[in-house]
Design an enzyme around this catalytic site. Sequence first.
Site, mmCIF file in Angstrom:
data_model
loop_
_atom_site.group_PDB
_atom_site.id
_atom_site.type_symbol
_atom_site.label_atom_id
_atom_site.label_comp_id
_atom_site.label_asym_id
_atom_site.label_seq_id
_atom_site.Cartn_x
_atom_site.Cartn_y
_atom_site.Cartn_z
ATOM 1 N N ARG A 179 0.826 -1.204 0.000
ATOM 2 C CA ARG A 179 0.000 0.000 0.000
ATOM 3 C C ARG A 179 0.867 1.262 0.000
ATOM 4 N NH1 ARG A 179 -2.168 -3.820 -1.071
ATOM 5 N NH2 ARG A 179 -4.104 -4.710 -0.262
ATOM 6 N N SER A 229 -11.347 -1.509 2.951
ATOM 7 C CA SER A 229 -10.629 -1.841 4.185
ATOM 8 C C SER A 229 -10.141 -0.562 4.846
ATOM 9 C CB SER A 229 -9.431 -2.748 3.879
ATOM 10 O OG SER A 229 -9.855 -3.967 3.323
ATOM 11 N N GLU A 299 -5.690 2.751 6.222
ATOM 12 C CA GLU A 299 -5.450 2.625 4.797
ATOM 13 C C GLU A 299 -6.229 3.713 4.059
ATOM 14 O OE1 GLU A 299 -6.589 -0.756 1.520
ATOM 15 O OE2 GLU A 299 -5.400 -1.407 3.246
#
Length: 306
Positions: A179, A229, A299
């Site tokens: 990420r 998420s 995130e």
Amino acid sequence: MEQLKQLLTAAGIAYKENEPLSAHCTFRIGGPADLFVMPRDEDQLCQTVQFCKQSEIRYYLLGNGSNILFADEGFRGAVIDVSAEAAGMGLSIYQNADGDYISAPAGLKLSELCKFALQHGYTGLEFAYGIPGTVGGAVYMNAGAYGGEMKDVLASVDVLTQDLEIKTIPAAELNLGYRYSSIPEKGYIVLGATLQLKKGNIAEIRGRMAELAEQRRAKQPLQYPSAGSTFKRPEGYFAGKLVQDAGLKGKTIGGAQVSEKHSGFLINIGGATAQDILDLIAFCQKEVKDKFGVTLETEVKIVGEE
């Protein structure tokens, strides 16, 4: 702001004033942007950024809005909708001695890119089919799912630099990790991406895409607004399981809730404010830290007034 509006108008670049950002993100949360700019192609996108810099106006690049939480107060400055420019640019395929490549504009939805690859018999993007973002956003954060990541297929990225130069950057120079990419640190704006893919069996590719789509429907609370998420996966753990094991499944603050279907998702069950989501994020982080000693990092990108 008046100078920026005059420049945009003179260049024929469409914009709206006081546009609610809740209409442009999957959380369905967020106050108004002073200006919401809709460049129709790459040239207009580059012009818009140039005008913002020239006018000393803060700006933010928005794709599909699938991994973002806008503040209740909105955004003071210009939000630039890069999904609009995708309509003015096409996908292209080319081949050389190193293999087969697909080039795509930053504002294109990942799902459309995956369908294009399927149509032409290319494999490697099946993991991305259900990710509700754009090509630019996926590259920016090295999006991934079901064992695949953008770095597995990314060859290069076309960017606009802080000096307003257009450059092609090889994927190897972006420090792609979980990420993460170095794109935000360098201040690059993603204009497009080139992916290296392999020929595959169309029936098998379609089957794999359908299988992953079904897994998403079965496991994720897709019927509620969310940003996917909420937390990054801590090393050695799964964020959703930590939240669940902390006894937080179904925990609700205002209109924000830890999904009862998947504890890794914070959802908008109706009328949630950004503050509700932020309070619930903080509550989950504290409970998980207290019970398991693990720090949960978000995130979801949080974009506030300043």
